[in-house]
Design a protein around this motif. Structure first.
Motif, mmCIF file in Angstrom:
data_model
loop_
_atom_site.group_PDB
_atom_site.id
_atom_site.type_symbol
_atom_site.label_atom_id
_atom_site.label_comp_id
_atom_site.label_asym_id
_atom_site.label_seq_id
_atom_site.Cartn_x
_atom_site.Cartn_y
_atom_site.Cartn_z
ATOM 1 N N GLY A 375 33.299 -35.566 -18.755
ATOM 2 C CA GLY A 375 32.652 -34.244 -18.955
ATOM 3 C C GLY A 375 33.475 -33.044 -18.655
ATOM 4 O O GLY A 375 32.630 -31.693 -18.720
ATOM 5 N N TYR A 376 34.253 -33.137 -17.696
ATOM 6 C CA TYR A 376 34.960 -31.783 -17.077
ATOM 7 C C TYR A 376 35.739 -31.021 -18.121
ATOM 8 O O TYR A 376 36.153 -31.509 -19.146
ATOM 9 N N ASN A 394 52.199 -27.230 -9.272
ATOM 10 C CA ASN A 394 51.131 -26.723 -9.746
ATOM 11 C C ASN A 394 49.790 -27.684 -10.140
ATOM 12 O O ASN A 394 49.943 -29.102 -10.061
ATOM 13 N N LEU A 395 48.837 -27.002 -9.722
ATOM 14 C CA LEU A 395 47.425 -28.016 -10.108
ATOM 15 C C LEU A 395 46.748 -27.506 -11.324
ATOM 16 O O LEU A 395 46.670 -26.448 -11.670
ATOM 17 N N VAL A 396 46.246 -28.671 -12.137
ATOM 18 C CA VAL A 396 45.079 -28.124 -13.283
ATOM 19 C C VAL A 396 43.760 -27.989 -12.664
ATOM 20 O O VAL A 396 43.449 -28.722 -11.764
ATOM 21 N N CYS A 397 43.005 -26.857 -13.062
ATOM 22 C CA CYS A 397 41.749 -26.674 -12.319
ATOM 23 C C CYS A 397 40.696 -27.135 -13.713
ATOM 24 O O CYS A 397 40.830 -26.966 -14.794
ATOM 25 N N PHE A 398 39.658 -27.778 -13.056
ATOM 26 C CA PHE A 398 38.686 -28.505 -13.854
ATOM 27 C C PHE A 398 37.050 -27.961 -13.068
ATOM 28 O O PHE A 398 36.965 -27.758 -12.101
ATOM 29 N N GLU A 399 36.071 -28.143 -13.972
ATOM 30 C CA GLU A 399 34.925 -27.784 -13.637
ATOM 31 C C GLU A 399 33.766 -28.517 -14.536
ATOM 32 O O GLU A 399 33.993 -28.765 -15.704
ATOM 33 N N LEU A 400 32.662 -29.083 -13.858
ATOM 34 C CA LEU A 400 31.631 -29.546 -14.562
ATOM 35 C C LEU A 400 30.084 -29.099 -13.863
ATOM 36 O O LEU A 400 30.124 -28.978 -12.850
ATOM 37 N N ASP A 404 25.871 -28.921 -18.305
ATOM 38 C CA ASP A 404 26.859 -29.556 -19.325
ATOM 39 C C ASP A 404 26.770 -31.199 -19.210
ATOM 40 O O ASP A 404 27.035 -31.664 -20.263
ATOM 41 N N TRP A 405 26.755 -31.377 -17.619
ATOM 42 C CA TRP A 405 26.501 -33.017 -17.406
ATOM 43 C C TRP A 405 25.207 -33.366 -18.157
ATOM 44 O O TRP A 405 25.173 -34.409 -18.778
#
Length: 422
Positions: A375-376, A394-400, A404-405
């Motif tokens: 679900g991120y 580099n890093l990939v950024c995610f959020e939840l 949304d959950w």
């Protein structure tokens, strides 16, 4: 005027005739850098304890004596961290701070200004950032500095953009502000000479795998009897419990048997003694900054991995989720996702957090795909965060978000015919 006369003018005299601190408004005199029109920056001194509420970013009150001790005993022991005070020039009063966290090759900045100063404080903070970034990056030859501000800090955002910083990530509603919530915006300030040598990190595409479609959330388990011993959250196949001292030997053993180097930036070799000590240290923090659970099988209580929330921020209601399945035979079978959804239930329904963040190295497309299935949402990138393959990576950024959950589809409960047929 001679130097001696200037020094005398810039001082005040107490009744017994001894020389006290410089007269207000003269503290920046003689300082050759980090001096602006309205503010200047300098390191912390013991006398600054009196103004700690204006430069220490905390909602918990502490006495002047506490901060005097912290400055003399604790601050001096900090590694890879430095705090610079934002000082108002007209009277030498500390009004905020910029904390620099050195994590090669990046330096992460945490800007703060006492909210009591309202718009004036935001103006001072903006000027302080324009002084700090060129000094840390250009003068000190660092590749990159990263700074986060919230979307309501328009003066700081304008100053960052004017200084040449650019936004690389945006976390929705991450920050609690007066009257609601604001997005957190992540900016990077790149050293132009490093860009000339290495190229623009934004030009590196983010590799992807999988469809990116979220899977249904597992159903909440209704126990017929008692839960497993010391269990905090229970799913259909796994449960979460605190780590015990006895777990350290197994964690260390499986770290030596790891076959995949791409989960993080290479494999970690763990010591049983070190892991036990580290886990014990996490439990001593109150409130905890890192909450971590052992992931165990319900069928036999076997330890197969860990999930947790790092950097828990109870004021803003956020934290960084993390997970690992250290038993290879249980990877790819949905055990990790089940454990993560138990963690989400704990984070959003028990801790009442508003959001979780997660960060994945570019080559680890497998973990990135798992986050999307859980679900991120991808919200940006952190460039030049670590070294890999002879270059900065580099890093990939995610959020939840909790909302949304909760809006994700839930798995359907099997009916009686399906249950008997299975």
């Amino acid at each position: 005027m001679t130097i001696t006369e200037r020094e005398q003018q810039a001082s005040t005299t107490v009744p017994d005739g001894s020389v006290d601190k410089p007269a207000p408004g003269t503290g920046h005199e003689g300082q050759t850098f980090l001096v602006g029109d309205e503010v200047y920056l300098r390191a912390i001194e013991p006398s600054d304890a009196t103004y700690a509420p204006s430069w220490k970013n905390t909602v918990f009150p502490k006495s002047t004596e506490y901060y005097e001790k912290w400055i003399k005993e604790d601050m001096v022991k900090e590694e890879r961290t430095a705090t610079y005070l934002i000082i108002r020039k007209r009277d030498d009063v500390p009004v905020g701070s910029i904390k620099a966290n050195y994590w090669d090759p990046s330096v992460f900045l945490e800007p703060y200004v006492d909210p009591i100063y309202a718009d004036s404080g935001q103006r001072w903070l903006a000027e302080a950032l324009t002084l700090m970034l060129p000094w840390l990056v250009d003068e000190q030859h660092r590749p990159i500095a990263v700074v986060a501000v919230n979307s309501s800090q328009t003066a700081a955002i304008a100053a960052l953009e004017t200084a040449g910083a650019r936004q690389t990530a945006r976390f929705r509603d991450k920050v609690r502000i007066h009257g609601g919530r604001a997005d957190e915006l992540v900016f990077e300030y790149l050293n132009s000479l490093w860009v000339k040598t290495l190229g623009d990190p934004n030009d590196q595409p983010i590799e992807r795998s999988g469809t990116g479609d979220p899977r249904p959330v597992p159903l909440k388990v209704e126990l017929d009897g008692d839960p497993p011993k010391n269990a905090v959250m229970v799913g259909s196949r796994v449960y979460l419990r605190p780590f015990e001292k006895k777990d350290a030997d197994e964690v260390a053993l499986w770290s030596r048997r790891e076959t995949e180097p791409f989960w993080s930036n290479g494999r970690a070799m763990r010591s049983a003694v070190g892991f036990a000590s580290w886990t014990e240290g996490l439990e001593k923090d109150d409130p905890p900054e890192w909450i971590r659970f052992a992931v165990c099988l319900r069928e036999n209580d076997e330890l197969i991995g860990a999930v947790g929330i790092d950097g828990v921020d109870f004021v803003n209601g956020c934290g960084e989720s993390e997970s690992e399945i250290h038993r290879p035979e249980y990877r790819g079978g949905g055990y990790g996702s089940e454990a993560k959804h138990l963690l989400f239930d704990y984070a959003f329904n028990r801790l009442k957090l508003h959001s979780l963040q997660s960060f994945v190295i570019f080559p680890n497309t497998r973990s990135a795909a798992a986050l999307r299935k859980q679900g991120y949402t991808e919200v940006g990138r952190l460039n030049w965060d670590y070294t890999s393959d002879g270059r900065f990576a580099n890093l990939v950024c995610f959020e939840l978000l909790a909302a949304d959950w909760r809006a994700l589809p839930r798995a359907s409960r099997p009916n009686a015919n399906e249950t008997s047929a299975s």
